[in-house]
Design an enzyme around this catalytic site. Structure first.
Site, PDB file in Angstrom:
ATOM      1  N   CYS A  23      -9.081  -4.295 -10.780  1.00 51.33           N
ATOM      2  CA  CYS A  23      -8.609  -3.027 -10.217  1.00 51.33           C
ATOM      3  C   CYS A  23      -7.291  -3.163  -9.451  1.00 51.33           C
ATOM      4  CB  CYS A  23      -9.688  -2.405  -9.324  1.00 51.33           C
ATOM      5  SG  CYS A  23     -10.126  -3.432  -7.922  1.00 51.33           S
TER       6      CYS A  23
ATOM      7  N   GLU B  12     -10.710 -11.378  -4.824  1.00 54.38           N
ATOM      8  CA  GLU B  12      -9.292 -11.239  -4.474  1.00 54.38           C
ATOM      9  C   GLU B  12      -8.813 -12.345  -3.540  1.00 54.38           C
ATOM     10  OE1 GLU B  12      -8.617  -7.456  -2.549  1.00 54.38           O
ATOM     11  OE2 GLU B  12     -10.446  -7.576  -1.374  1.00 54.38           O
TER      12      GLU B  12
ATOM     13  N   ASP C 192      -4.166  -8.779  -4.098  1.00 57.83           N
ATOM     14  CA  ASP C 192      -4.414  -9.799  -3.084  1.00 57.83           C
ATOM     15  C   ASP C 192      -4.578 -11.173  -3.710  1.00 57.83           C
ATOM     16  OD1 ASP C 192      -4.304  -8.665  -0.486  1.00 57.83           O
ATOM     17  OD2 ASP C 192      -6.055  -7.462  -1.003  1.00 57.83           O
TER      18      ASP C 192
ATOM     19  N   HIS D 212       0.798  -1.228   0.000  1.00 56.16           N
ATOM     20  CA  HIS D 212       0.000   0.000   0.000  1.00 56.16           C
ATOM     21  C   HIS D 212       0.823   1.265   0.000  1.00 56.16           C
ATOM     22  CE1 HIS D 212      -3.427  -2.477   0.081  1.00 56.16           C
ATOM     23  NE2 HIS D 212      -4.036  -1.421  -0.389  1.00 56.16           N
TER      24      HIS D 212
HETATM   25  C1  PEP Z   1      -6.225  -5.712  -4.774  1.00 56.26           C
HETATM   26  O1  PEP Z   1      -6.077  -6.474  -3.802  1.00 56.26           O
HETATM   27  O2  PEP Z   1      -5.814  -5.965  -5.918  1.00 56.26           O
HETATM   28  C2  PEP Z   1      -6.912  -4.419  -4.582  1.00 56.26           C
HETATM   29  C3  PEP Z   1      -7.196  -3.640  -5.591  1.00 56.26           C
HETATM   30  O3  PEP Z   1      -7.186  -4.064  -3.309  1.00 56.26           O
HETATM   31  P1  PEP Z   1      -6.082  -3.456  -2.326  1.00 56.26           P
HETATM   32  O4  PEP Z   1      -4.822  -3.231  -3.118  1.00 56.26           O
HETATM   33  O5  PEP Z   1      -6.658  -2.218  -1.786  1.00 56.26           O
HETATM   34  O6  PEP Z   1      -5.925  -4.545  -1.306  1.00 56.26           O
HETATM   35 MG    MG Z   2      -7.178  -6.102  -1.991  1.00 50.19          MG
END
Ligand code: PEP
Ligand code: MG
Length: 585
Positions: free
Chosen positions: A504, A433, A457, A194
């Protein structure tokens, strides 16, 4: 330590761009602790003493509360924390560091605790050796309280800088004033951690997973962070500096050129158009999503609204309404808060020992219903002002979707009774995910209006590979055939039930993946706003027909590395005229 000259370190390219600045070291895992010189040491000492006193009062209050609701033993844990705050050795050494070294209180205290006290006492002192987690908790509290007295975390820093750290919490990156912090280098992290996602969102070049970074670097060294190639250069010589100044200039021009492409369509040579939308972390990014040519917001991660605790319904409503109105006539997919994993927060009580497999997202708020109820009320109310879709993260079981839909139904009925307007046909989707959701996509598709694949994920859970751990970064390969097969299964299952399927995760913005994702028949890609123009131009170099062939060839391979090589060769051929992209693949 002798200052290194022209030392080149390699890491993981995590947010593109180049930043040439002096560096400020950041110590501590979670707290953003800078070291800087203070001019008024008396004031700093007072701030420190007050913070210690305030922390003690906080812990005494927690102890009292706990005593009232639990057994006396549990409350006793806090006695040890109070004793720690009264440890004369730590206090005197910190005050010495402030007075003699002119060090800021937060840095001095953290340094003394970790560098001096822990190394000296770990053998004899049971408190230190047994309770490192608790020490960190107390240190965090003291540092927060020091922060409460001074005017802001970055205020002691003068001018612009790069940051170097073992790791930085994503919330802290968001709190860095962009005008000061220009680039980031860390020992931990990875492309999809993140911290990297937030750095990308803020346009800060970042290199993560740099081994021995802190061993080689000193405060105020001049460093180059090349986030496109994953390189950090410490105290560059003149010729290296010149090369990078030139590269940085070319990169800036390249980005400017891309912005001018924001109006073009993401359409292949043979006329197939894909929905291309933006992932945002902060409401202010809606504007850059529009500027970079996004169709809508494919993922609004709401975690940042929760940084300082649970925001009120009104606060959330205003934010969601604002985003929905700005992005009109397109839609915004708002994801309910994904608490846990590597995303939260300042509240140590919410942390797990194995956070990615633990108390995260829907698991938290199906139990703690008020968090969800408040957020759903705010989203529904805002849906009267624009096209909002609701998305639930981290779904692993069909019962979860059913419970969430039940709660949503109840909230809708509540609003109806209160005569509050909302979009009665609001679309509801889930993030796919977790492998169980991808495998059972056929069943899950019957319960929702859309899927959005979270490749960050999904890769981590499919390959049993922590997305933020550089030691396993070599194994974290979103182009792994097992992951691709799960994506394909999800898309096919969604389409067979007539629902649309997007993606995404960060993979959607990766150059190598684009032909493959088109060939897997995804309906939508949602990527970081700054990636949109480049993704569009890549799409415009391809035909859907060849993308189908590429996808089926990739799916027939057994190795992620072979797939990466295969795609690299194809794109080198297809993107001959795109120098900057070619340099990165
Ligand atoms: C993902 O896991 O690909 C996602 C878009 O969610 P995050 O990155 O916020 O966990
Ligand atoms: Mg995620």
């Amino acid at each position: 330590m002798i200052r290194k000259r022209n030392k080149i370190l390699r890491g993981i390219p995590s947010s593109p761009g180049i930043s040439l600045q002096r560096v400020i070291l950041h110590e501590g895992e979670e707290n953003l602790i800078f070291k800087y010189e203070v001019s008024d040491v008396e004031r700093e000492e007072k701030i420190f003493n007050k913070a210690i006193e305030r922390t003690k009062q906080e812990i005494i209050a927690i102890k009292k509360r706990l005593k009232a609701i639990t057994d006396p033993y549990s409350a006793k844990i806090f006695d040890a924390q109070i004793l720690f705050l009264e440890d004369k050795d730590v206090i005197l050494k910190t005050i010495n560091s402030i007075k003699r070294g002119k060090n800021n209180a937060a840095w001095a205290f953290n340094h003394i605790v970790h560098e001096v006290a822990l190394s000296l006492h770990s053998d004899q002192n049971v408190f230190f050796s047994d309770r490192l987690g608790e020490v960190d908790d107390v240190v965090s509290r003291v540092i927060r309280n020091i922060g409460g007295e001074s005017s802001g975390i970055c205020d002691g820093i003068e001018g612009e800088c790069n940051l170097a750290a073992h790791s930085i919490a994503p919330s802290n990156i968001a709190l860095c004033p962009g005008k000061k912090v220009k680039g980031i280098a860390t020992e931990m992290g990875g492309r999809t951690s993140h911290t990297s996602i937030v750095a990308k969102a803020l346009g800060m070049p970042a290199v993560t997973g740099v081994q021995d970074l802190l061993k080689n670097i000193q405060n105020n060294d001049f460093i180059i962070i090349d986030g496109s190639r994953g390189v950090v250069v410490i105290n560059p010589n003149e010729s290296t500096l010149k090369t990078y100044e030139e590269r940085a200039r070319r990169y800036r021009d390249y980005v400017k050129g891309l912005v001018s492409l924001s109006d073009i369509q993401p359409t292949t040579i043979d006329g197939h158009t894909i929905e291309l939308s933006a992932n945002i972390e902060l409401p202010l990014e809606v504007k850059s999503a529009i500027d970079f040519g996004a169709r809508g917001i494919g993922l609004f991660r709401t975690e940042f609204l929760f940084i300082d605790g649970i925001p009120s319904e009104e606060e959330q409503f205003k934010t969601y309404r604002h985003c929905a109105e700005m992005i009109k006539p397109n839609s915004v997919i708002i994801r309910t808060v994904d608490i846990g994993g590597d995303k939260l927060f300042n509240d140590a009580s919410l942390r797990d020992t194995n956070p990615f497999l633990g108390w995260r997202a829907v698991r938290v708020y199906i139990k703690e219903k008020s968090i969800l109820r408040t957020q759903l009320r705010a989203m529904l109310k805002a849906s009267a002002y624009g096209d909002i879709k609701i998305m639930f993260p981290f779904i692993s079981a069909i019962e979860e979707i059913k419970s969430l839909n039940d709660i949503l139904g109840k909230v809708k009925r509540e609003l109806k009774r209160e005569k509050i307007k909302y979009d009665e046909h609001i679309e509801v989707g889930i993030m796919v995910e977790v492998p169980s959701a991808a495998i059972l996509a056929q069943e899950f598709a019957k319960e929702v209006d859309f899927f959005s694949i979270g490749s960050n994920d999904l890769t981590q859970y499919t390959l049993a590979c922590d997305r933020g751990n550089p030691r396993v970064a070599d194994l974290f390969r979103p182009l792994h055939p097992a992951h691709l097969k799960l994506i394909k299964n999800t898309v096919d299952a969604g389409h067979s039930q007539d629902i649309w399927v997007g993606l995404c995760g960060e993979l959607g913005g990766e150059t190598l993946a684009i032909p493959l994702l088109l060939g897997l028949d995804l309906d939508e890609l949602s990527v970081c706003p700054t990636r949109i123009p480049e993704v569009k131009s890549i799409i415009r170099h391809l035909t859907l027909g060849e993308c189908h062939e590429i996808a089926s060839k990739a799916l027939s391979m057994a190795s992620a590395i072979d797939i990466e090589k295969y795609l690299t060769n194809i794109l080198k051929e297809k993107l001959k005229d795109m120098d900057e992209i070619l340099a990165e693949i």
